[in-house]
Design a protein around this motif. Structure first.
Motif, PDB file in Angstrom:
ATOM      1  N   ASP A 206      10.703  20.870  15.032  1.00  0.00           N
ATOM      2  CA  ASP A 206       9.818  21.779  15.966  1.00  0.00           C
ATOM      3  C   ASP A 206       8.420  22.024  14.899  1.00  0.00           C
ATOM      4  O   ASP A 206       7.652  22.554  15.510  1.00  0.00           O
ATOM      5  CB  ASP A 206      10.405  23.135  16.450  1.00  0.00           C
ATOM      6  N   ASP A 207       8.493  21.660  13.496  1.00  0.00           N
ATOM      7  CA  ASP A 207       7.396  22.347  12.856  1.00  0.00           C
ATOM      8  C   ASP A 207       6.610  20.828  12.633  1.00  0.00           C
ATOM      9  O   ASP A 207       5.492  20.742  11.945  1.00  0.00           O
ATOM     10  CB  ASP A 207       7.903  22.790  11.407  1.00  0.00           C
ATOM     11  N   LEU A 208       7.011  19.610  13.244  1.00  0.00           N
ATOM     12  CA  LEU A 208       6.300  18.527  12.982  1.00  0.00           C
ATOM     13  C   LEU A 208       5.286  18.367  14.092  1.00  0.00           C
ATOM     14  O   LEU A 208       5.525  18.198  15.377  1.00  0.00           O
ATOM     15  CB  LEU A 208       7.203  17.370  12.978  1.00  0.00           C
ATOM     16  N   LEU A 209       3.945  18.591  14.064  1.00  0.00           N
ATOM     17  CA  LEU A 209       2.940  18.585  15.000  1.00  0.00           C
ATOM     18  C   LEU A 209       2.312  17.237  15.336  1.00  0.00           C
ATOM     19  O   LEU A 209       2.014  17.228  16.526  1.00  0.00           O
ATOM     20  CB  LEU A 209       1.875  19.664  14.347  1.00  0.00           C
ATOM     21  N   ALA A 210       2.139  16.508  14.441  1.00  0.00           N
ATOM     22  CA  ALA A 210       1.296  15.141  14.621  1.00  0.00           C
ATOM     23  C   ALA A 210       1.611  14.273  13.640  1.00  0.00           C
ATOM     24  O   ALA A 210       1.872  14.450  12.443  1.00  0.00           O
ATOM     25  CB  ALA A 210      -0.091  15.475  14.932  1.00  0.00           C
ATOM     26  N   TRP A 211       1.194  12.823  13.648  1.00  0.00           N
ATOM     27  CA  TRP A 211       1.350  11.942  12.796  1.00  0.00           C
ATOM     28  C   TRP A 211       0.461  10.806  13.042  1.00  0.00           C
ATOM     29  O   TRP A 211      -0.104  10.451  13.786  1.00  0.00           O
ATOM     30  CB  TRP A 211       2.875  11.461  12.684  1.00  0.00           C
ATOM     31  N   ASP A 212      -0.072  10.251  11.615  1.00  0.00           N
ATOM     32  CA  ASP A 212      -0.575   8.905  11.465  1.00  0.00           C
ATOM     33  C   ASP A 212       0.584   7.854  10.809  1.00  0.00           C
ATOM     34  O   ASP A 212       0.491   7.945   9.547  1.00  0.00           O
ATOM     35  CB  ASP A 212      -1.824   8.943  10.656  1.00  0.00           C
ATOM     36  N   VAL A 213       1.203   7.252  11.493  1.00  0.00           N
ATOM     37  CA  VAL A 213       2.571   6.419  10.745  1.00  0.00           C
ATOM     38  C   VAL A 213       2.167   4.924  11.180  1.00  0.00           C
ATOM     39  O   VAL A 213       1.908   4.681  12.323  1.00  0.00           O
ATOM     40  CB  VAL A 213       3.899   7.056  11.437  1.00  0.00           C
ATOM     41  N   MET A 214       2.478   4.061  10.214  1.00  0.00           N
ATOM     42  CA  MET A 214       2.368   2.707  10.320  1.00  0.00           C
ATOM     43  C   MET A 214       3.637   1.836   9.995  1.00  0.00           C
ATOM     44  O   MET A 214       4.399   2.445   8.839  1.00  0.00           O
ATOM     45  CB  MET A 214       0.931   2.271   9.833  1.00  0.00           C
ATOM     46  N   THR A 215       3.807   0.821  10.225  1.00  0.00           N
ATOM     47  CA  THR A 215       4.818  -0.021   9.764  1.00  0.00           C
ATOM     48  C   THR A 215       4.066  -0.589   8.335  1.00  0.00           C
ATOM     49  O   THR A 215       3.088  -0.924   8.248  1.00  0.00           O
ATOM     50  CB  THR A 215       5.212  -1.055  10.923  1.00  0.00           C
ATOM     51  N   HIS A 216       5.173  -1.300   7.844  1.00  0.00           N
ATOM     52  CA  HIS A 216       4.778  -1.991   6.581  1.00  0.00           C
ATOM     53  C   HIS A 216       5.884  -2.920   6.279  1.00  0.00           C
ATOM     54  O   HIS A 216       7.265  -2.745   6.405  1.00  0.00           O
ATOM     55  CB  HIS A 216       4.694  -1.095   5.347  1.00  0.00           C
ATOM     56  N   PRO A 217       5.620  -4.101   5.873  1.00  0.00           N
ATOM     57  CA  PRO A 217       6.884  -5.198   5.381  1.00  0.00           C
ATOM     58  C   PRO A 217       7.134  -4.475   4.105  1.00  0.00           C
ATOM     59  O   PRO A 217       6.642  -4.217   3.095  1.00  0.00           O
ATOM     60  CB  PRO A 217       6.254  -6.348   5.065  1.00  0.00           C
ATOM     61  N   VAL A 218       8.786  -4.699   3.856  1.00  0.00           N
ATOM     62  CA  VAL A 218       9.374  -3.905   2.725  1.00  0.00           C
ATOM     63  C   VAL A 218       9.471  -4.793   1.761  1.00  0.00           C
ATOM     64  O   VAL A 218       9.999  -4.590   0.537  1.00  0.00           O
ATOM     65  CB  VAL A 218      10.722  -3.189   3.094  1.00  0.00           C
ATOM     66  N   GLU A 219       9.443  -6.176   1.904  1.00  0.00           N
ATOM     67  CA  GLU A 219       9.663  -7.167   0.846  1.00  0.00           C
ATOM     68  C   GLU A 219       8.529  -7.054  -0.239  1.00  0.00           C
ATOM     69  O   GLU A 219       7.541  -6.870   0.097  1.00  0.00           O
ATOM     70  CB  GLU A 219       9.306  -8.743   1.431  1.00  0.00           C
ATOM     71  N   PRO A 220       9.109  -6.830  -1.590  1.00  0.00           N
ATOM     72  CA  PRO A 220       8.216  -6.509  -2.541  1.00  0.00           C
ATOM     73  C   PRO A 220       7.075  -7.877  -2.837  1.00  0.00           C
ATOM     74  O   PRO A 220       7.469  -8.894  -2.508  1.00  0.00           O
ATOM     75  CB  PRO A 220       9.107  -6.498  -3.979  1.00  0.00           C
ATOM     76  N   SER A 221       6.089  -7.573  -3.297  1.00  0.00           N
ATOM     77  CA  SER A 221       4.973  -8.296  -3.686  1.00  0.00           C
ATOM     78  C   SER A 221       5.497  -9.270  -4.918  1.00  0.00           C
ATOM     79  O   SER A 221       6.499  -8.451  -5.470  1.00  0.00           O
ATOM     80  CB  SER A 221       3.749  -7.780  -4.111  1.00  0.00           C
ATOM     81  N   ALA A 222       5.148 -10.387  -5.201  1.00  0.00           N
ATOM     82  CA  ALA A 222       5.623 -11.090  -6.120  1.00  0.00           C
ATOM     83  C   ALA A 222       4.741 -12.456  -6.850  1.00  0.00           C
ATOM     84  O   ALA A 222       3.802 -12.586  -5.961  1.00  0.00           O
ATOM     85  CB  ALA A 222       6.918 -12.051  -5.527  1.00  0.00           C
ATOM     86  N   ARG A 223       4.971 -12.722  -7.913  1.00  0.00           N
ATOM     87  CA  ARG A 223       4.283 -13.691  -8.456  1.00  0.00           C
ATOM     88  C   ARG A 223       5.125 -15.131  -8.034  1.00  0.00           C
ATOM     89  O   ARG A 223       6.338 -15.097  -8.028  1.00  0.00           O
ATOM     90  CB  ARG A 223       4.291 -13.709 -10.065  1.00  0.00           C
ATOM     91  N   ILE A 224       4.296 -16.167  -7.482  1.00  0.00           N
ATOM     92  CA  ILE A 224       5.150 -17.182  -7.033  1.00  0.00           C
ATOM     93  C   ILE A 224       4.386 -18.517  -7.562  1.00  0.00           C
ATOM     94  O   ILE A 224       3.417 -18.506  -8.060  1.00  0.00           O
ATOM     95  CB  ILE A 224       5.055 -17.291  -5.302  1.00  0.00           C
ATOM     96  N   GLY A 225       4.888 -19.764  -7.067  1.00  0.00           N
ATOM     97  CA  GLY A 225       4.380 -20.811  -7.429  1.00  0.00           C
ATOM     98  C   GLY A 225       5.187 -21.560  -8.555  1.00  0.00           C
ATOM     99  O   GLY A 225       6.025 -20.851  -9.468  1.00  0.00           O
ATOM    100  N   ARG A 226       4.828 -22.855  -8.904  1.00  0.00           N
ATOM    101  CA  ARG A 226       5.524 -23.408  -9.778  1.00  0.00           C
ATOM    102  C   ARG A 226       5.006 -22.776 -11.339  1.00  0.00           C
ATOM    103  O   ARG A 226       6.176 -22.707 -12.238  1.00  0.00           O
ATOM    104  CB  ARG A 226       5.023 -24.971  -9.826  1.00  0.00           C
ATOM    105  N   GLU A 227       4.030 -22.405 -11.479  1.00  0.00           N
ATOM    106  CA  GLU A 227       3.382 -21.793 -12.760  1.00  0.00           C
ATOM    107  C   GLU A 227       3.394 -20.250 -12.707  1.00  0.00           C
ATOM    108  O   GLU A 227       2.922 -19.637 -13.444  1.00  0.00           O
ATOM    109  CB  GLU A 227       2.319 -22.410 -13.290  1.00  0.00           C
TER     110      GLU A 227
END
Length: 434
Positions: A206-227
């Motif tokens: 009952d103490d939660l009054l309002a929110w600004d909540v959003m989704t986000h992909p949970v896969e971590p960022s990464a260095r990719i590519g052959r090099e």
């Protein structure tokens, strides 16, 4: 003279910053932590402005502005010394929770969301998603805002099986209301997102009054590519510029430049910037004016300072896509790992003119990094940035620039691993010109 930026250090730093910043609120929190660690102190807008020279920052929701008056004070130019401003934005297209989100359909517990900004809808399908954001709660002293960041994969927007629509490989049509609703459980009763959010920030239901909540992909960022010369990550538009701006400001202040270096990170750019903390708000002009007044200046000094100000508006730029090369201006091909991108549009979707372009060109030369120039095809519409807005509100010379990327506005974007270091170096040189 700007310091050098190590490629691997800046690539790793950007990845860490992005992964810790699933929302604009977290992006500002992370930026503030980095600034505070280097001697910047927080200013509260309702408190008297600091009059002594120094390094400061303030946060207004999902926006942040930081500055250092030490060099300008020591140069003897006084309150009308002028500013060098780097601007960027903290928000990215995503799916945001509706106020009445809980519902059940066909035995699935689901959460109603509203698409924010110009997201690529199909890039959000079949991804493991978490929730993060800001909630406002009741406390003994009134109300309080708290941030949370749940990295657990609790949501998924499920794609339709190919057997049930064999035409989707040829033409996929997604309805924002009907097809982009994530599921988060199985059952005949709603999952009670209010109770979930209350538990995330440690308060009663009952103490939660309002929110600004959003989704986000949970896969971590990464260095990719052959090099490993690429970075795959969410929200590179525009956290890559936000991160580079923080790094550039920290580098620039060490030289105590004669003009006041300023970094401003705006929220709500992806939806037009019209808010109390967007680029059309009072945030930048009011802070610049208060800096002048705190230094003993007058309204006349403020307008003189603006006349001597140059603003660099940073946002990601489109690298030439090898599979869609016909969508790009043939005389302005852009490469990842090719250096910062100057953005030009004669219809002023970008604020760049020849004076601003010269200032940014000289900054790249000073930093020792290559520069590229982007122009949209004449038969295609051109996106925009915070540049034209800040230019019109301040009357200051403004230049638009960016870092090259593919898959802009996808749930997972792509940029070069060498570009963050070059980006930060160019911005540091811009903030502290030789």
């Amino acid at each position: 003279m700007a310091h050098s930026f190590d490629t691997d250090t800046e690539a790793r730093g950007l990845i860490d910053y992005v992964d810790a910043s699933p929302t604009p609120f977290h992006a500002c929190e992370q930026a503030a932590r980095r600034l505070a660690a280097e001697g910047f102190t927080e200013v509260v807008e309702t408190a008297p402005w600091p009059t002594d020279p120094g390094r400061h920052y303030l946060v207004r929701g999902g926006s942040l502005i930081a500055w250092d008056t030490t060099g300008a004070h020591g140069s003897g130019d006084g309150p009308a010394a002028g500013f060098r401003v780097v601007g960027a934005h903290t928000d990215s297209p995503n799916l945001r929770l509706k106020p009445n989100a809980d519902h059940v359909k066909a035995g699935w517990q689901m959460l109603a969301v509203e698409p924010y900004g110009g997201l690529i809808l199909n890039s959000w399908l079949d991804r493991d998603l978490g929730l993060a954001g800001r909630v406002t709660v009741r406390t003994a002293d009134g109300i309080e805002s708290r941030l949370f960041h749940d990295t657990a994969p609790i949501l998924r927007v499920a794609q339709l099986a190919i057997h049930l629509d064999r035409s989707q490989n040829d033409e996929l049509t997604l309805n924002r209301q009907q097809h982009m609703v994530p599921l988060w459980g199985v059952g005949d009763r709603p999952g009670d997102v209010r109770r979930y959010l209350a538990a995330q920030v440690g308060v009663g239901h009952d103490d939660l009054l309002a929110w600004d909540v959003m989704t986000h992909p949970v896969e971590p960022s990464a260095r990719i590519g052959r090099e490993r010369d690429l970075i795959a990550a969410p929200r590179l538009d525009n956290l890559a510029t936000s991160y580079a701006g923080v790094r550039a400001l920290l580098d620039a202040v060490s030289t105590e430049p004669a003009r006041v270096p300023v970094l401003v990170l705006f929220d709500h750019e992806e939806i037009g910037s019209t808010s109390e903390r967007g680029a059309t708000s009072t945030l930048l002009p009011s802070v610049l004016e208060r800096i002048v007044i705190a230094a003993g200046g007058t309204r006349e000094d403020y307008w003189r300072a603006l006349a001597g100000t140059v603003i660099a508006s940073g946002d990601m730029g489109h690298a030439t896509h090898p599979n869609y090369a016909d969508r790009h201006e043939p005389l302005h091909q852009i490469r990842v790992n090719g250096g910062p991108v100057l953005k030009v549009n004669t219809n002023l979707r970008y604020a760049t003119d020849s004076v601003g372009a010269a200032a940014f060109t000289l900054a790249c030369e000073q930093a020792g990094v290559p520069m590229q120039t982007f122009v949209t095809r004449s038969d295609l519409p051109c996106g925009s940035t915070v540049g034209p807005v800040t230019s019109s509100l301040t009357g200051a010379t403004t230049v638009d620039f960016g870092a090259p990327a593919l898959s802009m506005h996808s749930a997972r974007e792509l940029m070069g691993a060498q570009d963050p270091a070059m980006y930060a170096a160019a911005l540091a040189a811009f903030l502290a010109p030789a």
